[in-house]
Design an enzyme around this catalytic site. Structure first.
Site, short mmCIF file in Angstrom:
data_model
loop_
_atom_site.label_atom_id
_atom_site.label_comp_id
_atom_site.label_asym_id
_atom_site.label_seq_id
_atom_site.Cartn_x
_atom_site.Cartn_y
_atom_site.Cartn_z
N CYS A 198 -25.77 26.31 23.39
CA CYS A 198 -24.97 27.49 23.67
C CYS A 198 -24.05 27.70 22.47
CB CYS A 198 -24.20 27.33 24.97
SG CYS A 198 -23.08 25.89 24.97
N TYR A 199 -22.88 28.23 22.68
CA TYR A 199 -21.95 28.45 21.58
C TYR A 199 -21.34 27.15 21.08
CZ TYR A 199 -22.17 33.40 22.74
OH TYR A 199 -22.61 34.68 22.98
#
Length: 104
Positions: free
Chosen positions: A65-66
């Site tokens: 993800c981020y």
């Protein structure tokens, strides 16, 4: 119950070189389109059910993800569906991109 493994960028790269890993980017489509790992597929509502139901439970699944937090939950979802090998990338795409920039 399958254990979710948090792995480093280096461990992720090594696994991608040796295994047929399903690499999933759980960020939003705009950020995925802007930049993503070359082997990654966008994970979203458009394909999540298909991947959960049609992918071999033996195939390793790696999610980023981020920053490496939300990917834990996505990896857990695959584990809950019976996938045996589920990984979350520590530091997410932010760390991966930073490492690539340092390499050049």
């Amino acid at each position: 119950m399958t254990q979710i493994q948090q792995i480093s960028i280096q461990e992720a790269e090594a696994l991608l070189e040796t295994e047929d890993v399903l690499l999933l980017d759980s960020r939003d489509q705009r950020d995925y389109m802007s930049s993503h790992h070359p082997k990654a597929m966008l994970l979203g509502e458009h394909n999540q059910e298909h991947l959960l139901m049609k992918t071999s439970k033996e195939r390793p699944v790696m999610v980023y993800c981020y920053l490496g937090h939300a990917s834990l939950e996505k990896a857990r979802m695959f584990a809950d569906f019976g996938f045996k090998y589920c990984y979350s990338v520590e530091g997410g795409f932010t760390a991966w991109k930073k490492q690539l920039q340092q390499a050049y």
